[in-house]
Design an enzyme around this catalytic site. Structure first.
Site, PDB file in Angstrom:
ATOM      1  N   CYS A 100       0.876  -1.175   0.000  1.00 38.90           N
ATOM      2  CA  CYS A 100       0.000   0.000   0.000  1.00 38.90           C
ATOM      3  C   CYS A 100       0.910   1.221   0.000  1.00 38.90           C
ATOM      4  O   CYS A 100       2.041   1.137  -0.481  1.00 38.90           O
ATOM      5  CB  CYS A 100      -0.964  -0.019   1.181  1.00 38.90           C
ATOM      6  SG  CYS A 100      -0.170   0.066   2.803  1.00 38.90           S
ATOM      7  N   PHE A 101       0.457   2.345   0.516  1.00 41.00           N
ATOM      8  CA  PHE A 101       1.284   3.545   0.393  1.00 41.00           C
ATOM      9  C   PHE A 101       2.525   3.492   1.282  1.00 41.00           C
ATOM     10  O   PHE A 101       3.638   3.742   0.837  1.00 41.00           O
ATOM     11  CB  PHE A 101       0.470   4.801   0.711  1.00 41.00           C
ATOM     12  CG  PHE A 101       1.250   6.072   0.485  1.00 41.00           C
ATOM     13  CD1 PHE A 101       1.590   6.464  -0.796  1.00 41.00           C
ATOM     14  CD2 PHE A 101       1.673   6.852   1.551  1.00 41.00           C
ATOM     15  CE1 PHE A 101       2.337   7.615  -1.019  1.00 41.00           C
ATOM     16  CE2 PHE A 101       2.411   8.013   1.338  1.00 41.00           C
ATOM     17  CZ  PHE A 101       2.745   8.384   0.049  1.00 41.00           C
TER      18      PHE A 101
END
Length: 372
Positions: A100-101
């Site tokens: 994810c980020f």
């Protein structure tokens, strides 16, 4: 190559990129559209609207409230749908990693859900942000370490074709999906600046690690390839690099121009459009737009004359499927527009011309050079 660990997470970013490891990007579609990595596939845990809602909740009420909202939004139907797509991906890419980020909540939730379903799938520690930072740092280091040779030549000499025949080359225009000139747009559009930089960094990393000590041959480019901008450090190094100069006759350059800008572009358009008439319409509209963009540089009278040449060529192409009508237009653009710009730019270069000749001569010379 660098090995990839098989535990629950990895920080071996170099190994991920050198080995073309499949990456499951669970960020939102909006985040994905701004930039990702060549081997990444986006199957988000949150859609764009859900991400905004949870992000707003986090800022106002904190982590626990955001987690509770996420659990509320992840209904049984939503979870079932996400899981089905993830499991399909995991089965097709068993050696992959997810991210994810920042490698935080979304990655760990995805990993936990997959584990509950019987699939142990590792994640990238630090997520997208860590990988992106790694690539930017490595790109600057790679540029500094690399020995660069520039393949230069006037527009239409077939530099990109020749580049692909030479070992040790990196195709900047291919990475940017643009031919680098006013008429250089390609089917599919260009990557975002972030995607361009990521791909460029990976190309340099692969060269340095898989071909240590070998030079990198780059085609001569301006700062912008379409809308993709080269790093200033690379531009500075390219200006000082030794030059191999490709020289071809104007007749051959015109033929190459017709092939690349007309025939190849039309074939690319046919490959993505089912309407048999649409590809030609898109091609000619693109040519008109490209000519219009350089109207100021051409001047009103010359622009009108070249527009008439273009329309004559389009009419012949449409009625008889004959592309020869483009030759007068391309010849005029090469000699009157592109060549003067090239002559000026060549004078600005500080790198020594180490060889000049046609494509065959350059191929033979480079082969002897690398074997010496």
């Amino acid at each position: 190559m660098t090995g990839i660990p098989s535990d629950t997470e990895t920080e071996d970013y170099l190994g991920l990129f050198l080995n073309n490891i499949p990456l499951l990007d669970v960020r939102s579609p909006f985040e994905y559209s701004k930039g990702t990595f060549p081997t990444a596939t986006n199957i988000p845990i949150l859609d764009n609207e859900q991400r905004i809602l949870i992000g707003t909740c986090y800022k106002k009420y904190g982590h626990d409230a955001a987690v509770q909202l996420g659990q509320k939004l992840a209904t049984d139907d939503v979870r079932k749908q996400r899981m089905a797509h993830w499991i399909d991906y995991v089965k097709e890419n068993p050696s992959g990693y997810l991210f994810c980020f920042r490698g935080g909540e979304r990655s760990h939730i995805t990993q936990a859900w997959l584990k509950d379903a019987g699939y142990d799938y590792p994640l990238v520690k630090g997520g997208y942000k860590a990988m992106r930072t790694f690539l930017l740092e490595q790109l600057e280091e790679s540029i500094e370490r690399s020995k660069i040779i520039i393949l230069s030549g006037k527009t239409g000499t077939g530099k990109t074709r020749l580049l692909h025949q030479l070992d040790d080359s990196i195709d900047l225009e291919g990475i940017a999906n643009h031919r680098g000139s006013s008429f250089g747009r390609r089917v599919g559009g260009q990557p975002t600046q972030i995607d361009f930089e990521n791909r460029l960094a990976i190309a340099f990393l692969k060269h340095l690690h898989l071909k240590p000590g070998r030079p990198i041959i780059l085609e001569d480019e301006s700062k912008l390839i379409g809308r993709c901008s080269l790093p200033q450090s690379l531009r500075d190094k390219m200006q000082l690099a030794p030059v191999i100069l490709l020289e071809e006759s104007i007749e051959k350059r015109v033929d190459i121009g017709v092939q690349e800008y007309i025939i190849d572009n039309l074939n690319d358009l046919k490959g993505v459009d089912q309407d048999k008439n649409a590809p030609l319409e898109q091609l000619v509209n693109g040519l008109r737009d490209s000519l219009f963009r350089i109207k100021k540089r051409l001047g009103g009278l010359r622009y009108q004359q070249l527009s008439e040449l273009l329309e004559t060529a389009i009419a012949l192409h449409g009625s008889q499927s004959d592309t020869a009508g483009y030759k007068p237009l391309i010849a005029a653009l090469l000699t009157e527009y592109y060549d003067p710009m090239y002559d000026y730019q060549l004078k600005q270069k500080q790198g020594e011309i180490i060889f000049r000749g046609d494509g065959q001569a350059i191929t033979d010379h480079y082969s002897q050079l690398t074997q010496a």
